[in-house]
Enzyme design. Structure first.
Site, mmCIF file in Angstrom:
data_model
loop_
_atom_site.group_PDB
_atom_site.id
_atom_site.type_symbol
_atom_site.label_atom_id
_atom_site.label_comp_id
_atom_site.label_asym_id
_atom_site.label_seq_id
_atom_site.Cartn_x
_atom_site.Cartn_y
_atom_site.Cartn_z
ATOM 1 N N GLN A 68 -43.410 -66.715 -11.220
ATOM 2 C CA GLN A 68 -41.720 -66.334 -11.401
ATOM 3 C C GLN A 68 -41.226 -65.712 -11.175
ATOM 4 O O GLN A 68 -40.322 -65.133 -12.363
ATOM 5 C CB GLN A 68 -41.169 -67.212 -12.454
ATOM 6 N N SER A 69 -42.721 -64.513 -10.542
ATOM 7 C CA SER A 69 -42.003 -63.088 -11.500
ATOM 8 C C SER A 69 -40.482 -63.001 -10.405
ATOM 9 O O SER A 69 -40.170 -63.083 -9.763
ATOM 10 C CB SER A 69 -43.329 -62.141 -10.628
ATOM 11 N N ASN A 70 -39.271 -62.358 -11.468
ATOM 12 C CA ASN A 70 -37.742 -61.446 -10.988
ATOM 13 C C ASN A 70 -38.355 -59.869 -10.294
ATOM 14 O O ASN A 70 -37.595 -60.071 -9.449
ATOM 15 C CB ASN A 70 -37.493 -61.229 -12.383
ATOM 16 N N CYS A 118 -40.564 -59.512 -8.241
ATOM 17 C CA CYS A 118 -41.573 -59.007 -6.907
ATOM 18 C C CYS A 118 -40.254 -60.162 -6.638
ATOM 19 O O CYS A 118 -40.313 -59.379 -4.918
ATOM 20 C CB CYS A 118 -42.343 -60.336 -7.114
#
Ligand code: PLP
Length: 339
Positions: free
Chosen positions: A83-85, A87
């Site tokens: 859930q990387s912001n 990326c």
């Protein structure tokens, strides 16, 4: 002594791309202050940085992708938690600039097609969920992928530490220069700036406030247990100082960073972060995220409750974004039975 204008000029000389909406607003939150019976609170709205639902990484990518483009790259390779912001914002920036984007995301308890991962797919990034933990192994995997892409004729640039963290620090020195200017216009001189960080964001806040000799003191809440975090933040700040040709040097005692609000682990809710998230939504109509900013707000609330901050203080809360991640936590927040 270094002036605000001098600092803006040094930042302007650093390679960058125009992907966000800056300056972000600095907004007073009187209903939140009143609810807490505490200090005057302003929120610096990095969640409103424009691109793809905003966040602190838009400012950071202004310089990392600027670095990539200056080196002639046509492809960005990135990867982190699923859930990387960071990326998600990288994928959006690549689309805006016409670059290819490869994301390699670590499988974890939130590898669901919701929130940030949903947007990664929407942006058409080359996404692969990998069974490699987020950390040094994933960074090696990204570098190996870039080597393969080179043999395919592409010109990849890997977003990875320490370069990415140093350029994030440059970005948040810029944010401090903005705050310096906004404080002058608002006629305030805040005592503290709270945020969620274990890297470049805090490094930039520490360097910027020290270089401009401000009263403002940064205090950061870590979202994750990170071995060697103080070294990482100090080194990023000092690398940014050399990129910007500043004499200021950061030492360990400049860095105030707590692990006390992480809870069980990275990406798991705490009761305090859920209360903080609901309080800010209900008093100000502002959306925090469950992984970073709500934990930092829980820390700020605690410091008001225990008297470390009182009604004579002025505090800036740097809202680093993370908005889409909220939608991956609907079950934990409200269950399935709301209708
Ligand atoms: C919403 C949000 N806040 C804070 C951070 C922390 O930033 P850093 O530790 O890189 O300074 C991140 C990083 O991914 C983020 O996505």
């Amino acid at each position: 002594m270094l002036s605000q204008q001098d600092l803006f000029q040094r930042i302007a000389k650093t390679p960058q791309v125009n992907i966000g909406h800056f300056p972000t607003p600095l907004e007073e939150c009187p209903r939140l202050s009143e609810a807490l019976g505490g200090p005057r609170i302003y929120i610096k709205r990095e969640d409103c940085s424009g691109l793809a639902m905003g966040g602190n990484k838009v400012r950071q990518l202004t310089f990392t992708i600027g670095d990539a483009v200056a080196q002639g790259a046509d492809t960005i390779v990135h990867g982190a938690a699923s859930q990387s912001n960071h990326c998600r914002q990288a994928a959006a920036a690549c689309n805006k600039l016409g670059l290819r984007c490869y994301l390699r995301l670590a499988r974890d308890h939130k590898s669901i097609v919701q929130g940030n991962l949903f947007l990664d797919y929407l942006f058409g990034a080359d996404v692969e969920i990998v069974d490699i933990p987020f950390g040094p192994e994933l960074e090696d995997f990204k570098i190996q992928l870039a080597e393969k892409l080179k043999t395919d004729g592409l010109k990849p640039y890997v977003v990875t530490s320490p370069r990415s963290t140093a350029l994030a620090a440059v970005a948040f020195v810029w944010c401090i220069a903005e705050i310096h200017e906004q404080q002058e216009k608002l006629g305030i001189d805040a005592d503290w700036i709270y945020t969620a960080s274990v890297g470049g964001t805090q490094a930039g806040l520490v360097l910027g406030t020290k270089a401009l000799n401000m009263k403002l003191k940064p205090y950061a809440c870590s979202p994750v247990h990170w071995v060697g975090k103080i070294d990482r933040i100090r080194d990023a700040a000092n690398s940014a100082a050399s990129i910007l040709n500043l004499d200021t040097q950061i030492v360990d005692s400049d860095i105030l960073n707590t692990d006390d609000y992480i809870g069980e682990a990275y990406g798991y809710l705490t009761p305090e972060c859920v209360s903080a998230l609901k309080l800010v939504a209900n008093t100000e109509g502002i959306i925090l995220d469950p992984v970073y900013t709500a934990k930092a707000m829980a820390c700020l609330i605690d410091h008001i409750k225990d008297g470390r901050l009182n009604s004579n203080d002025t505090v800036i809360f740097l809202h680093t974004g993370g908005t889409p991640a909220l939608f991956a936590y609907n079950d934990e927040l409200f269950g399935n039975s709301i209708i």
